[in-house]
Design a protein around this motif. Structure first.
Motif, mmCIF file in Angstrom:
data_model
loop_
_atom_site.group_PDB
_atom_site.id
_atom_site.type_symbol
_atom_site.label_atom_id
_atom_site.label_comp_id
_atom_site.label_asym_id
_atom_site.label_seq_id
_atom_site.Cartn_x
_atom_site.Cartn_y
_atom_site.Cartn_z
ATOM 1 N N SER A 47 -48.026 40.399 55.242
ATOM 2 C CA SER A 47 -49.147 39.782 54.962
ATOM 3 C C SER A 47 -48.874 38.553 53.893
ATOM 4 C CB SER A 47 -50.157 40.533 53.797
ATOM 5 O OG SER A 47 -51.157 39.983 53.307
ATOM 6 N N ALA A 48 -47.786 38.571 53.079
ATOM 7 C CA ALA A 48 -47.219 37.276 52.373
ATOM 8 C C ALA A 48 -46.960 36.275 53.236
ATOM 9 C CB ALA A 48 -46.149 37.714 51.215
ATOM 10 N N ILE A 49 -46.195 36.812 54.379
ATOM 11 C CA ILE A 49 -45.714 35.697 55.357
ATOM 12 C C ILE A 49 -47.001 34.919 55.928
ATOM 13 C CG2 ILE A 49 -44.483 35.444 57.637
ATOM 14 C CD1 ILE A 49 -42.523 37.740 56.547
ATOM 15 N N MET A 50 -48.022 35.759 56.336
ATOM 16 C CA MET A 50 -48.926 35.186 57.352
ATOM 17 C C MET A 50 -50.000 34.427 56.105
ATOM 18 S SD MET A 50 -48.726 36.176 60.215
ATOM 19 C CE MET A 50 -50.259 35.316 60.852
ATOM 20 N N ALA A 51 -49.490 34.700 54.850
ATOM 21 C CA ALA A 51 -50.389 33.929 53.864
ATOM 22 C C ALA A 51 -50.025 32.397 53.914
ATOM 23 C CB ALA A 51 -50.897 34.616 52.522
ATOM 24 N N ALA A 52 -48.612 32.331 53.911
ATOM 25 C CA ALA A 52 -47.931 31.020 53.272
ATOM 26 C C ALA A 52 -47.644 30.234 54.348
ATOM 27 C CB ALA A 52 -46.425 31.762 53.123
ATOM 28 N N ASP A 53 -47.427 29.119 53.896
ATOM 29 C CA ASP A 53 -47.330 27.803 54.594
ATOM 30 C C ASP A 53 -45.526 27.724 54.778
ATOM 31 O OD1 ASP A 53 -50.046 26.848 54.711
ATOM 32 O OD2 ASP A 53 -49.733 26.298 52.791
ATOM 33 N N VAL A 54 -44.970 27.997 53.586
ATOM 34 C CA VAL A 54 -43.464 27.937 53.539
ATOM 35 C C VAL A 54 -42.779 29.255 53.081
ATOM 36 C CG1 VAL A 54 -41.607 26.669 52.464
ATOM 37 C CG2 VAL A 54 -43.798 25.492 53.178
ATOM 38 N N ILE A 55 -41.967 29.501 53.576
ATOM 39 C CA ILE A 55 -40.949 30.944 53.169
ATOM 40 C C ILE A 55 -39.811 30.483 52.414
ATOM 41 C CG2 ILE A 55 -40.156 33.088 53.482
ATOM 42 C CD1 ILE A 55 -43.343 32.821 54.493
ATOM 43 N N LEU A 56 -39.564 30.917 51.307
ATOM 44 C CA LEU A 56 -38.220 30.597 50.823
ATOM 45 C C LEU A 56 -37.578 32.243 50.610
ATOM 46 C CD1 LEU A 56 -38.706 28.145 48.016
ATOM 47 C CD2 LEU A 56 -38.083 27.589 50.156
ATOM 48 N N ASP A 58 -41.247 36.714 64.130
ATOM 49 C CA ASP A 58 -42.531 37.298 64.777
ATOM 50 C C ASP A 58 -43.804 36.770 64.515
ATOM 51 O OD1 ASP A 58 -40.938 39.169 66.286
ATOM 52 O OD2 ASP A 58 -41.322 40.908 64.462
ATOM 53 N N ALA A 59 -43.811 36.307 63.096
ATOM 54 C CA ALA A 59 -45.061 35.431 62.495
ATOM 55 C C ALA A 59 -45.206 34.273 63.124
ATOM 56 C CB ALA A 59 -44.944 35.474 60.974
ATOM 57 N N LYS A 60 -44.136 33.427 63.528
ATOM 58 C CA LYS A 60 -44.237 32.023 64.131
ATOM 59 C C LYS A 60 -45.096 32.276 65.495
ATOM 60 C CE LYS A 60 -41.395 29.138 63.279
ATOM 61 N NZ LYS A 60 -40.134 27.852 63.141
ATOM 62 N N ILE A 61 -45.013 33.450 66.104
ATOM 63 C CA ILE A 61 -45.763 33.589 67.405
ATOM 64 C C ILE A 61 -47.283 33.290 67.081
ATOM 65 C CG2 ILE A 61 -46.560 35.222 69.234
ATOM 66 C CD1 ILE A 61 -43.635 36.639 68.650
ATOM 67 N N TYR A 62 -47.768 33.560 66.004
ATOM 68 C CA TYR A 62 -49.121 33.373 65.808
ATOM 69 C C TYR A 62 -49.518 32.372 64.587
ATOM 70 C CZ TYR A 62 -48.670 38.300 67.230
ATOM 71 O OH TYR A 62 -48.568 39.618 67.980
ATOM 72 N N LYS A 63 -48.331 32.113 64.061
ATOM 73 C CA LYS A 63 -48.176 30.827 63.166
ATOM 74 C C LYS A 63 -47.303 29.835 63.407
ATOM 75 C CE LYS A 63 -49.669 30.291 58.225
ATOM 76 N NZ LYS A 63 -50.118 30.780 56.992
#
Length: 210
Positions: free
Chosen positions: A94-103, A125-130
């Motif tokens: 959920s945090a990944i899908m909420a974010a613009d940037v992951i550190l 995996d998240a980049k498939i959707y975002k």
């Protein structure tokens, strides 16, 4: 910008980075919100230790609905920093899908490099959707003048995620500031630690606003 700081391995300095990055952004005049998405509530504990006026608000949100709630919660802020959970869970997704940037903070240890694998897979995996999702490794708690401190960069090169050009060195001032509910620049704004945090913020803003 919404920045999530994540790593499934505990003890990598995730909360310390979250707090000091949020403080650095706020110090530059931005409106900043810190979301504590770690069930342990370490960022909230830091805030409870503070005697001075808050540098920025902190909201506890340790549930897997961050991506659904963040638009409403964060509508009045320039930047949101998410202090993520220490394990790969639905909450982390959920945090990944909420974010613009992951550190992804990684200590110069083989165990940390190996442990990064799962969060990297989650991001892929998240980049498939975002497709616009950006991610970086941040070398944290680096020990100066050691071979392992130099070698961690080579080890992380095996992953499809770049290393942010700003490392954070292991320094006592981080623990001292945390115990007082302060950011490192409030303890000593001319310290190496404060300068490294500023460099981290500058590198992040440069990469995300080329």
């Amino acid at each position: 910008m919404i920045i999530a700081i994540l790593n499934q391995k505990g003890g990598v300095g995730k909360t310390t980075l979250s707090i000091n990055l949020a403080a650095s952004l706020a110090r530059s005049g931005a409106r900043v919100l810190l979301i504590d998405a770690d069930p342990q509530g370490s960022s909230l504990d830091w805030a409870a230790m503070r005697q001075e006026t808050p540098l920025f608000p902190i909201v506890g949100l340790p549930r897997p609905t961050i991506h659904k709630e963040i638009a409403q919660i964060g509508k009045d802020y320039d930047h949101i920093v998410i202090d993520g959970p220490p394990r790969v869970t639905e909450l982390a997704r959920s945090a990944i899908m909420a974010a613009d940037v992951i550190l992804i903070p990684v200590q110069p240890s083989p165990y940390d490099v190996w442990a990064a694998d799962e969060v990297v897979k989650l991001i892929q995996d998240a980049k498939i959707y975002k497709e616009t999702l950006i991610s970086f490794f941040v070398i944290n708690r680096k020990i100066t003048n050691t071979a392992i401190g130099r070698d961690v960069g080579e080890a992380l090169a095996a992953y499809p995620i770049p290393i942010l050009d700003a490392a954070i060195t292991q320094r006592i001032i981080f623990a001292e500031s945390a115990a007082q509910g302060k950011a490192v620049y409030e303890i000593d704004q001319t310290s190496f630690a404060a300068n490294e945090i500023e460099s981290l913020k500058d590198a992040l803003l440069k990469e995300t606003n080329p």
